[in-house]
Enzyme design. Structure first.
Site, PDB file in Angstrom:
ATOM      1  N   ASP A  36      -1.597  -7.889   4.147  1.00 14.69           N
ATOM      2  CA  ASP A  36      -1.250  -7.847   5.626  1.00 14.69           C
ATOM      3  C   ASP A  36      -2.271  -7.714   6.515  1.00 14.69           C
ATOM      4  O   ASP A  36      -1.804  -7.836   7.929  1.00 14.69           O
ATOM      5  CB  ASP A  36       0.120  -6.821   5.716  1.00 14.69           C
ATOM      6  CG  ASP A  36      -0.763  -5.270   5.334  1.00 14.69           C
ATOM      7  OD1 ASP A  36      -1.557  -5.218   4.255  1.00 14.69           O
ATOM      8  OD2 ASP A  36      -0.311  -4.411   6.044  1.00 14.69           O
ATOM      9  N   CYS A  70       0.769  -1.174  -0.214  1.00 13.99           N
ATOM     10  CA  CYS A  70       0.084   0.127  -0.004  1.00 13.99           C
ATOM     11  C   CYS A  70       0.890   1.152  -0.107  1.00 13.99           C
ATOM     12  O   CYS A  70       1.481   1.548  -1.179  1.00 13.99           O
ATOM     13  CB  CYS A  70      -1.027  -0.003   1.006  1.00 13.99           C
ATOM     14  SG  CYS A  70      -2.560   1.181   0.922  1.00 13.99           S
ATOM     15  N   HIS A 129      -3.904  -5.083   0.463  1.00 15.38           N
ATOM     16  CA  HIS A 129      -3.717  -5.353   1.912  1.00 15.38           C
ATOM     17  C   HIS A 129      -3.539  -6.736   2.392  1.00 15.38           C
ATOM     18  O   HIS A 129      -4.349  -7.072   3.303  1.00 15.38           O
ATOM     19  CB  HIS A 129      -4.218  -4.396   2.878  1.00 15.38           C
ATOM     20  CG  HIS A 129      -3.869  -3.117   3.110  1.00 15.38           C
ATOM     21  ND1 HIS A 129      -2.418  -2.756   3.717  1.00 15.38           N
ATOM     22  CD2 HIS A 129      -4.396  -1.927   2.607  1.00 15.38           C
ATOM     23  CE1 HIS A 129      -2.485  -1.473   3.826  1.00 15.38           C
ATOM     24  NE2 HIS A 129      -3.415  -0.752   3.408  1.00 15.38           N
TER      25      HIS A 129
END
Length: 205
Positions: A157, A82, A155
């Site tokens: 993550d 990002c 994302h």
């Protein structure tokens, strides 16, 4: 060991998907240009609320860009997510622009999956330094530079259980609650896939 650069104030959750020891450094508390890169196998640059369009407002992000350029010089494997995706692209000379809207949701299609969270306003204008591997919504979402740098706009993550800390998008809350197992599985697969590509680049060098 992995070096993880935290740019936002929310505790990172990427550790859930890692298969290697890691160290998390907060860019807003530490001069990241002082890090000894020889200690780490891969450097991961995480997201944050900041905008690269207004980069000069954030002196610590200028230090992150210095770190990125240092990694590029010594060919230290880099993985940007990002904001990290945009910071690396910026360091490589790409222009960063605002889309004028919040791009948010779980219907992101990337690497054959369609359940990865995205939440960003800015996007990159690629130059010859990056090879765009995938687009989503007419914006670059996955790129590489040589074989030792990968960036992803969305994302993988962010754990679905933690989505409320990142966004007030109701549809994303509902989707995350109903599909947390499949989201976590996808996140883990994507993170591992990109890290393995970077590890392979070390072996080839």
């Amino acid at each position: 060991m992995l070096l993880i650069i935290q740019n936002g104030y929310i505790t990172p959750y990427i550790y859930r998907y890692l298969d290697e020891d890691y160290e998390i450094i907060k860019s807003f508390n530490v001069d990241v240009t002082t890090m000894d890169l020889d200690k780490y196998s891969v450097v991961i640059i995480l997201g944050g609320y900041q905008s690269v369009v207004d980069i000069n407002k954030y002196s610590y992000l200028l230090k992150v860009i210095e770190l990125i350029k240092k990694c590029l010089t010594v060919k230290k494997p880099l993985f940007g997510i990002c904001l990290g995706f945009q910071l690396i692209a910026y360091a490589l000379g790409c222009e960063i622009k605002s889309s004028g809207k919040l791009n948010v949701g779980y219907d992101t299609t990337i690497l054959g999956y369609d359940n990865v969270f995205r939440c960003h306003i800015d996007y990159i204008i690629p130059n010859d330094s990056v090879e765009v591997l995938e687009y989503f919504d007419n914006m670059p979402y996955l790129y590489k530079h040589d074989n030792h740098v990968y960036g992803i706009q969305c994302h993988p993550d962010i754990a679905p259980e933690c989505i409320k800390k990142y966004s007030n998008h109701i549809e994303s809350y509902d989707y995350a609650a109903a599909n947390k197992d499949s989201i976590n599985k996808t996140n883990a697969i994507i993170i591992k896939y990109i890290l393995n590509l970077l590890r392979d680049s070390i072996k080839k060098d």
